[in-house]
Write a protein that holds these residues in place. Structure first.
Motif, PDB file in Angstrom:
ATOM      1  N   ALA A  62       0.807  -1.215   0.000  1.00  0.00           N
ATOM      2  CA  ALA A  62       0.000   0.000   0.000  1.00  0.00           C
ATOM      3  C   ALA A  62       0.846   1.274   0.000  1.00  0.00           C
ATOM      4  O   ALA A  62       0.706   2.092   0.896  1.00  0.00           O
ATOM      5  CB  ALA A  62      -0.929  -0.019   1.210  1.00  0.00           C
ATOM      6  N   HIS A  63       1.708   1.432  -0.964  1.00  0.00           N
ATOM      7  CA  HIS A  63       2.317   2.741  -1.184  1.00  0.00           C
ATOM      8  C   HIS A  63       1.828   3.250  -2.536  1.00  0.00           C
ATOM      9  O   HIS A  63       1.659   2.466  -3.474  1.00  0.00           O
ATOM     10  CB  HIS A  63       3.857   2.633  -1.191  1.00  0.00           C
ATOM     11  N   LEU A  64       1.642   4.569  -2.633  1.00  0.00           N
ATOM     12  CA  LEU A  64       1.076   5.134  -3.860  1.00  0.00           C
ATOM     13  C   LEU A  64       1.896   4.802  -5.096  1.00  0.00           C
ATOM     14  O   LEU A  64       1.351   4.640  -6.182  1.00  0.00           O
ATOM     15  CB  LEU A  64       0.992   6.656  -3.749  1.00  0.00           C
ATOM     16  N   ASP A  65       3.222   4.712  -4.931  1.00  0.00           N
ATOM     17  CA  ASP A  65       4.035   4.415  -6.115  1.00  0.00           C
ATOM     18  C   ASP A  65       3.883   2.953  -6.548  1.00  0.00           C
ATOM     19  O   ASP A  65       4.498   2.531  -7.523  1.00  0.00           O
ATOM     20  CB  ASP A  65       5.509   4.801  -5.901  1.00  0.00           C
ATOM     21  N   HIS A  66       3.045   2.200  -5.832  1.00  0.00           N
ATOM     22  CA  HIS A  66       2.745   0.818  -6.236  1.00  0.00           C
ATOM     23  C   HIS A  66       1.263   0.591  -6.527  1.00  0.00           C
ATOM     24  O   HIS A  66       0.907  -0.377  -7.176  1.00  0.00           O
ATOM     25  CB  HIS A  66       3.233  -0.168  -5.170  1.00  0.00           C
ATOM     26  N   CYS A  67       0.391   1.471  -6.019  1.00  0.00           N
ATOM     27  CA  CYS A  67      -1.050   1.246  -6.252  1.00  0.00           C
ATOM     28  C   CYS A  67      -1.793   2.508  -6.702  1.00  0.00           C
ATOM     29  O   CYS A  67      -2.993   2.463  -6.942  1.00  0.00           O
ATOM     30  CB  CYS A  67      -1.706   0.675  -5.002  1.00  0.00           C
ATOM     31  N   GLY A 157       8.403  -7.238   4.879  1.00  0.00           N
ATOM     32  CA  GLY A 157       8.994  -6.467   5.983  1.00  0.00           C
ATOM     33  C   GLY A 157       9.228  -4.995   5.683  1.00  0.00           C
ATOM     34  O   GLY A 157      10.072  -4.364   6.294  1.00  0.00           O
ATOM     35  N   HIS A 158       8.444  -4.424   4.776  1.00  0.00           N
ATOM     36  CA  HIS A 158       8.672  -3.044   4.314  1.00  0.00           C
ATOM     37  C   HIS A 158       7.690  -2.077   4.988  1.00  0.00           C
ATOM     38  O   HIS A 158       8.103  -1.088   5.579  1.00  0.00           O
ATOM     39  CB  HIS A 158       8.560  -3.051   2.791  1.00  0.00           C
ATOM     40  N   ILE A 159       6.404  -2.356   4.891  1.00  0.00           N
ATOM     41  CA  ILE A 159       5.372  -1.699   5.697  1.00  0.00           C
ATOM     42  C   ILE A 159       4.365  -2.790   6.068  1.00  0.00           C
ATOM     43  O   ILE A 159       4.481  -3.915   5.570  1.00  0.00           O
ATOM     44  CB  ILE A 159       4.637  -0.545   4.959  1.00  0.00           C
TER      45      ILE A 159
HETATM   46 ZN   LIG Z   1       6.988   0.974  -0.723  1.00  0.00          ZN
END
Ligand SMILES: [Zn+2]
Length: 458
Positions: A62-67, A157-159
């Motif tokens: 769930a980071h904007l640069d992915h979704c 393990g990132h968020i």
């Molecule tokens: Zn990210």
């Protein structure tokens, strides 16, 4: 099977890869391009495919640069399922509604300024349409995405809820396994478990955001934050921590909670000044079954989350404006993480000109962002059309990064005993080339750096 690298090849945002197996087409992520205005303008361009021709989307996290381009994908005709890890799905909902709000507000402002009707990149309605297509899945449970493609999510393990994605592709009676790393966290990240070991793959698509560098050891970073805070106590200033609403904000809160006594944090007023970070924090606090051992233990000892008794959740605009009147003893955590918008910008405007204040940069700052200018030591930054003097002290504490460094990335890869070939899909070019060399020397991996739009047939 073939893969087309449509976004994030040679850069760190806009992750989107097109996977084709037989007659099925699946997107791995559909991220927003972030950075300078010029970069962000590219989000308006058409996709190099028909949105309606995509059968499904598999999200890594769930980071904007992915979704962040999902609302566009749906508006342009995509009707299939969007798979996401369950906790990540809750965060996607928060993220897209916030992003849609900002888009609508900016478009309105631009329309007033230019006298022409400016359309937002996407609207709240588009974001809600995405939510109706989301399909939550658990870690470590293999499921069918489309005929011929199965997926299993593994903790990255990132968020919270971030995944490395195992993709099992069957064609002509033969199954091959592609692993897409998503964004990988550091080992020993607070709250989260370590990136999970995946023991074998035929091909690997891998991020390399920090493929060129080594982070400072985490305990040094923590010590450094302690020292900055003791300097702040002595100098009677404020501390600003620009942080991404999802991930960094919760990690910073956790760290402050863990060192509450040691850093004498009872002397401060601590503000989480972001409605979005507040919502995201609640998702973190609710999903404690995903915590690592230490967080599980601290939560139990404390009788719940958050760990900070003097944390003020600042929801309303008036609450945020009231913080601007505090001249000393405030720790303010606010977005946006790269200082390009949000409430942090107002706090920067009020606090940067005073040498008693401190800014602690805890996350990645893309080229062209205000945060990057602060990190680079510029004397002034431009905020709301004005040049603001930077007299406050700016500290960059790399050890808190949500991304693993070259050691972490290589360690994750080395779980795969058979040393599969790697394509680097997420990282600035310089970082990718450095990481390619590093991997070659360290473990002999065969590493390629594809160009945007390159198509790979496997
Ligand atoms: Zn990210």
């Amino acid at each position: 099977m073939d893969i087309e690298f449509f976004g994030a090849a040679g850069e760190v945002t806009g992750s989107c890869h097109i996977l084709r197996v037989g007659d099925q087409t699946v997107l791995l992520d559909c991220g927003l391009i972030q950075g300078s205005r010029k970069d962000e303008a590219r989000n308006h361009e058409p996709f190099p495919f028909e949105a309606s021709s995509i059968d499904a989307v598999v999200l890594s996290h769930a980071h904007l640069d992915h979704c962040g381009r999902l609302p566009l994908l749906v508006r342009r005709g995509f009707r299939g399922p969007i798979y996401v890890q369950e906790a990540a799905g809750e965060l996607v909902a928060i993220l897209l509604s916030d992003a849609a709000h900002l888009e609508e507000r900016d478009a309105e402002r631009e329309s007033r300024k230019t006298g022409k009707k400016v359309k937002p990149l996407f609207t709240l309605e588009d974001g809600e349409a995405v939510m109706r297509q989301l399909e939550g899945r658990k870690y470590r449970q293999r499921f069918e995405v489309v005929p011929g493609i199965e997926v299993c999510y593994r903790d990255a393990g990132h968020i919270l809820g971030s995944c490395a994605v195992e993709v099992f592709a069957s064609e002509l009676g033969r199954e091959r396994k592609l692993v897409f790393s998503g964004d990988l966290g550091q080992y020993d990240t607070p709250i989260l478990k370590d990136p999970e070991c995946i023991d074998q793959a035929d091909y690997v698509l891998m991020e390399s955001t920090y493929g060129i560098r080594r982070h400072r050891a985490r305990d040094e970073t923590v010590k450094e934050i302690g020292e900055i805070l003791s300097e702040v106590r002595a100098g009677k200033g404020n501390v600003l921590i620009p942080a991404f609403a999802i991930g960094r904000s919760q990690e910073v809160l956790y760290l402050l909670g863990k060192h509450y006594e040691e850093w004498e944090l009872y002397r401060f007023q601590i503000f989480l000044d972001s409605p979005m970070a507040i919502e995201a924090s609640k998702v973190y606090w609710d999903n404690h079954h995903l915590y690592d051992e230490e967080a599980t233990k601290l939560r139990k000892e404390n009788g719940g989350m958050p760990l900070l008794p003097n944390l003020k959740l600042s929801q309303a605009t008036e609450d945020s404006m009231a913080i601007n009147r505090i001249r000393s003893g405030a720790i303010i955590i606010a977005g946006s993480g790269m200082c390009n918008g949000g409430r942090i910008v107002h706090h920067l405007k009020h606090n940067l000109p005073d040498a008693r204040n401190h800014v602690i940069i805890v996350g990645y700052q893309a080229y062209g962002s205000t945060g990057r200018r602060l990190v680079d030591g510029n004397d002034t930054v431009r905020i709301h059309g004005q040049d603001v003097q930077v007299r406050a002290k700016v500290h960059t504490v790399g050890g808190l990064s949500a991304h693993g460094d070259q050691d972490d990335l290589a360690r994750w890869y080395e779980c795969m005993q058979n040393r599969p070939p790697v394509w680097l899909v997420h990282g600035e070019r310089e970082s990718q080339l450095a990481f390619k060399d590093y991997m070659g020397q360290r473990n002999g991996a065969q590493v390629s750096v594809p160009d945007p739009g390159e198509r790979l047939t496997l």
